[in-house]
Design an enzyme around this catalytic site. Structure first.
Site, short mmCIF file in Angstrom:
data_model
loop_
_atom_site.label_atom_id
_atom_site.label_comp_id
_atom_site.label_asym_id
_atom_site.label_seq_id
_atom_site.Cartn_x
_atom_site.Cartn_y
_atom_site.Cartn_z
N ASP A 53 82.35 59.18 3.59
CA ASP A 53 82.64 57.80 3.99
C ASP A 53 81.59 56.83 3.47
O ASP A 53 81.37 55.75 4.05
CB ASP A 53 82.72 57.70 5.53
N HIS B 250 79.09 64.34 6.28
CA HIS B 250 78.35 63.71 7.39
C HIS B 250 78.89 64.25 8.71
O HIS B 250 79.87 64.99 8.74
CB HIS B 250 78.42 62.18 7.32
N HIS C 90 76.24 54.84 6.48
CA HIS C 90 77.40 55.06 7.37
C HIS C 90 76.96 55.96 8.52
O HIS C 90 77.21 55.68 9.68
CB HIS C 90 78.53 55.69 6.56
N HIS D 211 88.60 59.52 2.65
CA HIS D 211 89.85 58.97 3.21
C HIS D 211 90.68 58.32 2.12
O HIS D 211 90.16 57.90 1.09
CB HIS D 211 89.55 57.88 4.25
N ASP E 121 85.65 63.56 12.48
CA ASP E 121 86.80 63.69 11.56
C ASP E 121 86.38 64.21 10.18
O ASP E 121 87.17 64.21 9.23
CB ASP E 121 87.56 62.36 11.44
N HIS E 122 85.14 64.68 10.08
CA HIS E 122 84.65 65.35 8.86
C HIS E 122 84.05 66.71 9.19
O HIS E 122 84.34 67.70 8.52
CB HIS E 122 83.64 64.45 8.13
N HIS F 169 80.32 62.92 11.49
CA HIS F 169 81.43 62.39 12.28
C HIS F 169 82.50 63.46 12.51
O HIS F 169 82.77 64.28 11.64
CB HIS F 169 82.04 61.16 11.62
#
Length: 257
Positions: free
Chosen positions: A139, A61, A118, A178, A65-66, A63
Site C-alpha cells: 500500500d 506490511h 503508510h 490493491h 488485509d495484507h 495491516h
C-alpha cells in the site's frame, strides 16, 4: 520468474495476493495472502501437482488485509514451520530482513526496501531474474496513486516514492496491493491532464485488472505523487517544496469526491 495474481475481496477492498515462482527450481513465495479462503485452494493445487515448492509467506506490511491471514493459511496448508518474512509487526512473522538485504527464491534475487509511511513496517519487495525486474509495493505505491499516511508523513512518502522506488530501474514492473487504478486516475486527471495520465485513464476504463501492466518509468509519467516537481502540479497545489506538494496532494486526494 512467474507472477500469478490472486484477487481477493473483489468489489469490496480489491486486494491482490501474488504467487511468485522461480521457473527453474519451482521455489515459490506467496505475498500478502490475507484471505486464505481465496488463496489456499490455488496454493494447494500448485503444491499437490508439483508445480511449486512453497518456501515462505512474504508480507508488505502489518495491516490485517495484507498480513492477517498468515496464521490461518499456515494451519490450512498444514505447514506450521513455513517462514513468514515481513516487517516486525506482521502476524506470526519469523524473519525481518534488513533494509536492502539480499536473499533469494531459487534463482530470483530479492531485496526488501524499507518504505515507512503508510505503516512504519512497510517493505517493498524488489525481485530480479535475469533481465526481468518486478517490485511488490503493498500500500505504498499504486498505479497512479499512493497509500494514505496512516503511520507516517509526507516527507516519508516522498522518500519512499521518489527516492527509494524512484531509483529502481525504469523497466521494473509494479505489482501493487490493491486494484485502485480507476479511482486514482480520476483524481490524477483533476490535477494533471498530460498524455500519460489520459492513457492510464483509458486503460483503467477498459480493464478491470491493471496490476503488473505498468513500470516504475510509467509511474514517473502518470502518477501525480511521483511528479511533485512538475510545474503543473505545483500550480495545482500552490506549493513548490516537494514535501509540501506531497502533503497537499494527499490532502486533496483524501477529500476528493
Amino acid at each position: 520468474m512467474h507472477v500469478k495474481s490472486i484477487p481477493m475481496w473483489t468489489g469490496k477492498s480489491d486486494n491482490y495476493a501474488y504467487l511468485v515462482v522461480d521457473d527453474k527450481s519451482k521455489d515459490a513465495v506467496i505475498i500478502d495472502p490475507a484471505n486464505p479462503e481465496e488463496v489456499a485452494p490455488v496454493l494447494k493445487e500448485a503444491i499437490q501437482s508439483g508445480k511449486i515448492n512453497l518456501k515462505a509467506i512474504v508480507n508488505t506490511h502489518h495491516h490485517w488485509d495484507h498480513a492477517g491471514g498468515n496464521k490461518k493459511l499456515l494451519a490450512e496448508l498444514g505447514t506450521p514451520s513455513l517462514p513468514v518474512i515481513g516487517g516486525k509487526d506482521c502476524e506470526v512473522v519469523t524473519k525481518t530482513p534488513g533494509n536492502g538485504e539480499s536473499w533469494s527464491i531459487g534463482s530470483i534475487a530479492v531485496k526488501g526496501l524499507y518504505t515507512p509511511c503508510h505503516t512504519q513496517d512497510s517493505i517493498c519487495w524488489f525481485m530480479q531474474d535475469g533481465d526481468e525486474k518486478v517490485v511488490f509495493t503493498g500500500d505504498t505505491l499504486f498505479h497512479g496513486g499512493c497509500g494514505r499516511f496512516f503511520e507516517g508523513n509526507a516527507e516519508e512518502m516522498h522518500t519512499a516514492l521518489n527516492k527509494t522506488l524512484g531509483s529502481l530501474p525504469d523497466d521494473t514492473v509494479v505489482y501493487p496491493g490493491h486494484e485502485y487504478t480507476k479511482a486514482n486516475v480520476k483524481f490524477g486527471i483533476s490535477v494533471l491532464q498530460n498524455a500519460a495520465v489520459q492513457k492510464l485513464q483509458a486503460f483503467a476504463e477498459e480493464n478491470q485488472e491493471t496490476q503488473g501492466k505498468f513500470t516504475i518509468g510509467d509511474e514517473k509519467q502518470h502518477n501525480v505523487f511521483m511528479k511533485v516537481e512538475d510545474p503543473e502540479i505545483q500550480k495545482a497545489t500552490g506549493k513548490t517544496d516537494p514535501v509540501e506538494v506531497m502533503a497537499a496532494l494527499r490532502e486533496m486526494k483524501n477529500n476528493f469526491k
